[in-house]
Design a protein around this motif. Structure first.
Motif, PDB file in Angstrom:
ATOM      1  N   LEU A 230       0.824  -1.209   0.000  1.00  0.00           N
ATOM      2  CA  LEU A 230       0.000   0.000   0.000  1.00  0.00           C
ATOM      3  C   LEU A 230       0.860   1.261   0.000  1.00  0.00           C
ATOM      4  O   LEU A 230       0.599   2.227  -0.742  1.00  0.00           O
ATOM      5  N   VAL A 231       1.926   1.243   0.828  1.00  0.00           N
ATOM      6  CA  VAL A 231       2.802   2.417   0.880  1.00  0.00           C
ATOM      7  C   VAL A 231       3.496   2.623  -0.462  1.00  0.00           C
ATOM      8  O   VAL A 231       3.616   3.745  -0.971  1.00  0.00           O
ATOM      9  N   ALA A 232       3.953   1.538  -1.075  1.00  0.00           N
ATOM     10  CA  ALA A 232       4.620   1.646  -2.375  1.00  0.00           C
ATOM     11  C   ALA A 232       3.667   2.165  -3.442  1.00  0.00           C
ATOM     12  O   ALA A 232       4.049   2.970  -4.307  1.00  0.00           O
ATOM     13  N   ARG A 233       2.390   1.745  -3.386  1.00  0.00           N
ATOM     14  CA  ARG A 233       1.406   2.229  -4.367  1.00  0.00           C
ATOM     15  C   ARG A 233       1.143   3.715  -4.179  1.00  0.00           C
ATOM     16  O   ARG A 233       1.050   4.472  -5.149  1.00  0.00           O
ATOM     17  N   ASP A 234       1.017   4.154  -2.940  1.00  0.00           N
ATOM     18  CA  ASP A 234       0.811   5.596  -2.685  1.00  0.00           C
ATOM     19  C   ASP A 234       1.992   6.416  -3.166  1.00  0.00           C
ATOM     20  O   ASP A 234       1.822   7.512  -3.734  1.00  0.00           O
ATOM     21  N   LEU A 235       3.212   5.874  -2.927  1.00  0.00           N
ATOM     22  CA  LEU A 235       4.397   6.601  -3.398  1.00  0.00           C
ATOM     23  C   LEU A 235       4.414   6.692  -4.924  1.00  0.00           C
ATOM     24  O   LEU A 235       4.822   7.702  -5.507  1.00  0.00           O
ATOM     25  N   ALA A 236       3.980   5.606  -5.581  1.00  0.00           N
ATOM     26  CA  ALA A 236       3.961   5.633  -7.052  1.00  0.00           C
ATOM     27  C   ALA A 236       2.980   6.657  -7.579  1.00  0.00           C
ATOM     28  O   ALA A 236       3.251   7.357  -8.583  1.00  0.00           O
ATOM     29  N   GLU A 237       1.804   6.789  -6.906  1.00  0.00           N
ATOM     30  CA  GLU A 237       0.823   7.782  -7.347  1.00  0.00           C
ATOM     31  C   GLU A 237       1.306   9.209  -7.085  1.00  0.00           C
ATOM     32  O   GLU A 237       1.024  10.126  -7.870  1.00  0.00           O
TER      33      GLU A 237
END
Length: 428
Positions: A230-237
């Motif tokens: 989840l953290v990696a996805r937020d960082l990607a966005e």
């Protein structure tokens, strides 16, 4: 195996004795000696050499007090230390008997006690040393002991009778020491062999339980990995297009997705596996033979009915059969045969080699622990065969050792089919 059990296992092969046990036995001996002197000298009025006798008892009490002071309560004595303490007890009792009539004293029989105790606690060499010391003490009693305290005319046994007592006590010491040492040695050997068997079984069980461990690890790691995803996805966005960090963020997302897929697959496979799954006997025999085919060619011959039997892939069955196959591969000249067939209501598995075979004199003793290199004829101790026999007997098997008519060793394991077939197979 935890540390305390492992240390206990290592200690089993070395005879030793707790200091507290030695102290308790010596206090008991001191109390008996004082009571005997009190009754014989005090109540019955026989003249005794009180000074030397009490000095001998006092020396024993001082040694006991020193042991309590110098050693912790859990200390153990082994080897030379234990030998010296038991030799002291024998000499101290010999001095008391020497002062009070030697072989004419009925209590000279008590010289058997320290020797018997030594035989149950010491090695064979140390026990022989104590026996020889006892023989020397008995001979000294026979030749030079002080007269028996007697209220009346001097009491003197005929020389021939005293020689008979000497011979009887020497023979008694020899017999009791041999018997006690043999029994205690077999007990220690059995305990050591059973500990080795338990260790082997624990090792096999741990290997078989790796699937369950993998499932638990997958479930436990699933939570933290989900958070990372989840953290990696937020960082990607948020900063996925950043020229400096964008590539790293995308790589992080790829790796977390890959890790999640690995854990899901691992959990699925582990949860679907039985720790001891049912397998066809032919498959299990091939698994057992495979690690040893580099040593010798292994021919597997199974009847169609036996090959199709479903058995539980238990640690006892795997390790027991593997021990016999390993032994056959080590002693074979060119080939090992692993055969299975059905006879009546029994499943029979045979492990055969084309080596020299078992020594005929040893056949009745195979399956016992610690035969010794000279008795086994191969430099082994027999512990591997004992472990294999014990493990396979846990599965309901009966083991028979023999030599094939054409030469070579043969081990046959027989099971009643209802005992060896898996429940899953029986329920179909």
């Amino acid at each position: 195996m935890d540390r305390s059990r492992r240390f206990a296992f290592l200690r089993l092969g070395v005879p030793d004795v707790r200091v507290r046990t030695l102290v308790a036995l010596r206090w008991l001996g001191i109390a008996g000696q004082l009571a005997t002197l009190g009754v014989v000298g005090g109540l019955l009025g026989f003249p005794l050499p009180w000074g030397p006798a009490l000095a001998a008892i006092g020396a024993s009490a001082i040694l006991n007090a020193g042991l309590l002071t110098l050693y912790p309560r859990s200390a153990r004595l082994a080897g030379r230390e234990a030998l010296l303490h038991l030799a002291f007890d024998l000499v101290q009792l010999g001095v008391l008997v020497f002062l009070t009539g030697g072989l004419a004293n009925p209590f000279s029989l008590l010289l058997l006690v320290p020797v018997t105790v030594a035989a149950t606690l010491l090695s064979a060499r140390a026990t022989i040393s104590v026996v020889l010391l006892a023989v020397v003490i008995l001979i000294a009693q026979w030749q030079w002991a002080l007269p028996l305290p007697w209220d009346g005319p001097d009491f003197e046994l005929p020389q021939a009778y005293r020689l008979g007592i000497l011979t009887a006590e020497i023979l008694g010491i020899g017999f009791l020491a041999t018997y006690a040492w043999r029994i205690s040695h077999e007990g220690r050997s059995q305990a050591l062999a059973l500990a080795a068997t338990q260790a082997a079984l624990e090792r096999e069980t741990k290997m078989s339980a790796l699937g369950s461990l993998a499932a638990a690890a997958a479930h436990e790691l699933g939570g933290p990995l989900g958070t990372i995803t989840l953290v990696a996805r937020d960082l990607a966005e948020a900063i996925g297009d950043d020229p400096e960090f964008g590539d790293d963020i995308r790589l992080l997302n790829q790796e977390t997705k890959r890790s999640r897929d690995i854990l899901v697959d691992l959990a699925r496979r582990a949860e679907g596996e039985d720790p001891f799954p049912s397998v066809a006997l032919a498959v299990l025999l091939r698994e057992v033979a495979q690690p040893y085919e580099a040593q010798r060619p292994i021919e597997i011959a199974t009847s169609p009915e036996a090959a199709a039997i479903e058995v539980r892939r238990s640690p006892e069955l795997l390790h027991g059969l593997a021990n016999f196959v390993s032994n056959a591969a080590r002693h074979a000249v060119s080939q090992v045969r692993l055969c299975a067939d059905i006879v009546g209501d029994e499943l029979r598995v045979r492990v055969e080699d084309d080596g020299r075979g078992f020594p005929p004199a040893l056949l009745p003793e195979l399956g016992e622990p610690f035969l010794g290199p000279s008795r086994s004829g191969s430099g082994g101790t027999g512990l591997g065969i004992f472990i294999a026999t014990t493990l396979l007997e846990r599965t309901g098997g009966l083991i028979a050792f023999s030599n094939a008519p054409e030469g070579g060793a043969r081990v046959e394991i027989r099971w009643v089919r209802t005992h060896i077939e898996s429940n899953d197979d029986q329920g179909r």
